[in-house]
Write a protein that holds these residues in place. Structure first.
Motif, PDB file in Angstrom:
ATOM      1  N   GLU A   1      49.576  76.709  32.600  1.00 35.12           N
ATOM      2  CA  GLU A   1      48.590  77.777  32.565  1.00 35.12           C
ATOM      3  C   GLU A   1      48.997  78.851  31.569  1.00 35.12           C
ATOM      4  N   SER A   2      48.010  79.551  31.065  1.00 30.64           N
ATOM      5  CA  SER A   2      48.245  80.602  30.095  1.00 30.64           C
ATOM      6  C   SER A   2      47.075  81.569  30.122  1.00 30.64           C
TER       7      SER A   2
ATOM      8  N   GLY B   1      47.390  85.071  30.748  1.00 29.54           N
ATOM      9  CA  GLY B   1      47.620  86.320  31.439  1.00 29.54           C
ATOM     10  C   GLY B   1      48.031  87.423  30.485  1.00 29.54           C
ATOM     11  N   GLY B   2      48.112  88.615  31.027  1.00 27.98           N
ATOM     12  CA  GLY B   2      48.499  89.760  30.226  1.00 27.98           C
ATOM     13  C   GLY B   2      48.066  91.047  30.882  1.00 27.98           C
TER      14      GLY B   2
ATOM     15  N   LEU C   1      41.911  82.699  32.097  1.00 30.41           N
ATOM     16  CA  LEU C   1      43.114  81.894  32.184  1.00 30.41           C
ATOM     17  C   LEU C   1      42.776  80.435  31.921  1.00 30.41           C
TER      18      LEU C   1
ATOM     19  N   CYS D   1      44.253  76.314  32.157  1.00 30.49           N
ATOM     20  CA  CYS D   1      45.185  75.385  32.778  1.00 30.49           C
ATOM     21  C   CYS D   1      44.996  74.022  32.145  1.00 30.49           C
TER      22      CYS D   1
ATOM     23  N   ARG E   1      47.154  82.994  43.488  1.00 32.01           N
ATOM     24  CA  ARG E   1      47.847  84.157  42.949  1.00 32.01           C
ATOM     25  C   ARG E   1      48.778  84.753  43.994  1.00 32.01           C
TER      26      ARG E   1
ATOM     27  N   VAL F   1      50.867  87.097  39.852  1.00 31.66           N
ATOM     28  CA  VAL F   1      51.131  85.879  39.101  1.00 31.66           C
ATOM     29  C   VAL F   1      50.112  84.839  39.532  1.00 31.66           C
TER      30      VAL F   1
ATOM     31  N   TYR G   1      48.833  81.001  39.472  1.00 33.52           N
ATOM     32  CA  TYR G   1      49.311  79.635  39.344  1.00 33.52           C
ATOM     33  C   TYR G   1      48.142  78.668  39.325  1.00 33.52           C
TER      34      TYR G   1
ATOM     35  N   LYS H   1      53.964  77.022  36.244  1.00 30.28           N
ATOM     36  CA  LYS H   1      54.986  78.057  36.373  1.00 30.28           C
ATOM     37  C   LYS H   1      54.404  79.450  36.550  1.00 30.28           C
TER      38      LYS H   1
ATOM     39  N   THR I   1      51.279  82.535  35.321  1.00 28.95           N
ATOM     40  CA  THR I   1      51.049  83.490  34.245  1.00 28.95           C
ATOM     41  C   THR I   1      50.702  84.833  34.882  1.00 28.95           C
TER      42      THR I   1
END
Length: 128
Positions: A6-7, A9-10, A20, A22, A38, A93, A95, A120, A122
């Motif tokens: 996953e990616s 986030g910020g 997001l 996945c 989350r 976070v 997931y 892992k 984000t």
């Protein structure tokens, strides 16, 4: 055994939108439900959304209904979580979780079958 990736986030301000992503191995979406879970520091994990192998978004937490949307593109082996109108309480976070048929798209969290695979995570940080 595999690990979703996953990616996206910020940092975000209240009212912002984040999406997001996945990514899972090819063919996964045909057989696995994909959920978003989350967890904020010191808090219990919370199921957010889930999309079934049929492509139906069959679960949303009450706290995100009307604001979050889960979608997928099978050809791209990708699931997205679009988060609109973010609020500080959305911080945590996030997931991506893949599960063979079980509880994920019923209650938002995996069951006890052991057939679940977690990314892992984000981090999403919503603050003003």
């Amino acid at each position: 055994q595999f690990q979703p990736v996953e990616s996206g986030g910020g940092l975000a301000q209240p009212g912002d939108t984040l999406t997001l992503s996945c990514v899972v191995p090819g063919g996964t979406l045909d057989y696995y439900a994909i959920g978003w879970v989350r967890q904020a520091p010191g808090k219990e994990r919370e199921g957010v959304a889930c999309i079934a192998p049929s492509g139906t978004a069959s679960y949303y937490a009450d706290s995100v209904k009307g604001r979050f949307t889960v979608s997928r593109d099978v050809a791209k082996n990708t699931v997205w979580l679009q988060m609109d109108n973010l609020r500080p309480k959305d911080t945590g976070v996030y997931y991506c979780v893949a599960e063979a048929e079980g509880m994920l798209c019923v209650i938002g969290l995996p069951g006890l079958s052991g057939k679940d695979y977690w990314g892992k995570g984000t981090l999403v940080n919503v603050s003003s």
